[in-house]
Write a protein that holds these residues in place. Sequence first.
Motif: not given
Length: 363
Positions: A241-265
Amino acid sequence: MTGTGSPLRVALVGYGLAGSVFHAPLIGATEGLVLDTVVTSSPERQEQARAEFPEVRLEMSPDRLWARADELDLVVIASPNKTHVPLARAALEAGLAVVVDKPIAGTAVEARTLAAIAAERSLVLSVFQNRRWDNDFLTLRKLIEAGDLGDVQRFESRFERWRPQLKGGWRESGDLLEIGGLLYDLGSHVVDQALTLFGPAARVYAESDVRRPGAQADDDTFIAITHANGVRSHLYVSATTAQLGPRFRVLGSEGGYVKYGLDPQEDALRAGRRPKNGEPWGVEPESMWGRAGAGESPLTGGGAPVETVPGDYPAYYAAVAAAVREKTAPPVTAEEAAAALDVLEAARRSAREGITVTVEVSA
């Protein structure tokens, strides 16, 4: 078994990436556990283990462990995938609790067989699914449980990398006995997370490709799960993957959540940092927080920042220690791992035959 007030004695089989970067540091940082023995035939890795754990005992072969099983409490298997089943079986038959790095086995049937052996002997058998303690996963779980997204309809998860050059080794082997390829490597993580959040899979569709010149195992795979409750999970694992997408994109009936990048641990562990009581661990800067909201892309200012819950890999081994002492269920069970393997096996068949596969629990 060690006495009630003494630390549990742990033997670690394998001191490659999984053993040296993940398991040994986390075992060493867990109250109530002590790394007693490391098994590796590599002189370089023996030297590496001794440098970080001066008191550790070294063995060339896991067979040496079974002869002194009464001196140990827990065996952690971080050796190549094809050895997981025979080593786990041998450890259980020696009367020892076991942690196996993912995937526990190549098939769900093998995983359930190991689970049955552990149950017959009243022994703890757990699978190291550390990504349940990633910061983004913990944050998403908190949002879902609070109802902030409404009813989740679609879960997109990407574990993507840009590694156009092969590294070599069994993970890239096309030999099915090696259990290599991204489907069983990174796929084990994203499928486990999806099932943990949204429950059993009903149907699976997958596309799997070998993209890099000279590669033998899948390095670009997509898995679509229709969960029994109607949620759809779209899961991507890739080394191309030459251009990384969001780690999570979560879509719900009231809203969504988008998160980029990996956990730092993982990066922290690779850099030699260790979790210690009282010091920040698994914390990321505000600039990396995800965003939640509706109606606009987070990249153009949509939604509001959501503080990321700190990642907590140490919680896994703390829970394992408690399970061994109290003879309770471990943090990740072999049965849960078998359910994920049902999905991975269905995905492999789907990609091979170009069909959607109905998931049926293995006997």
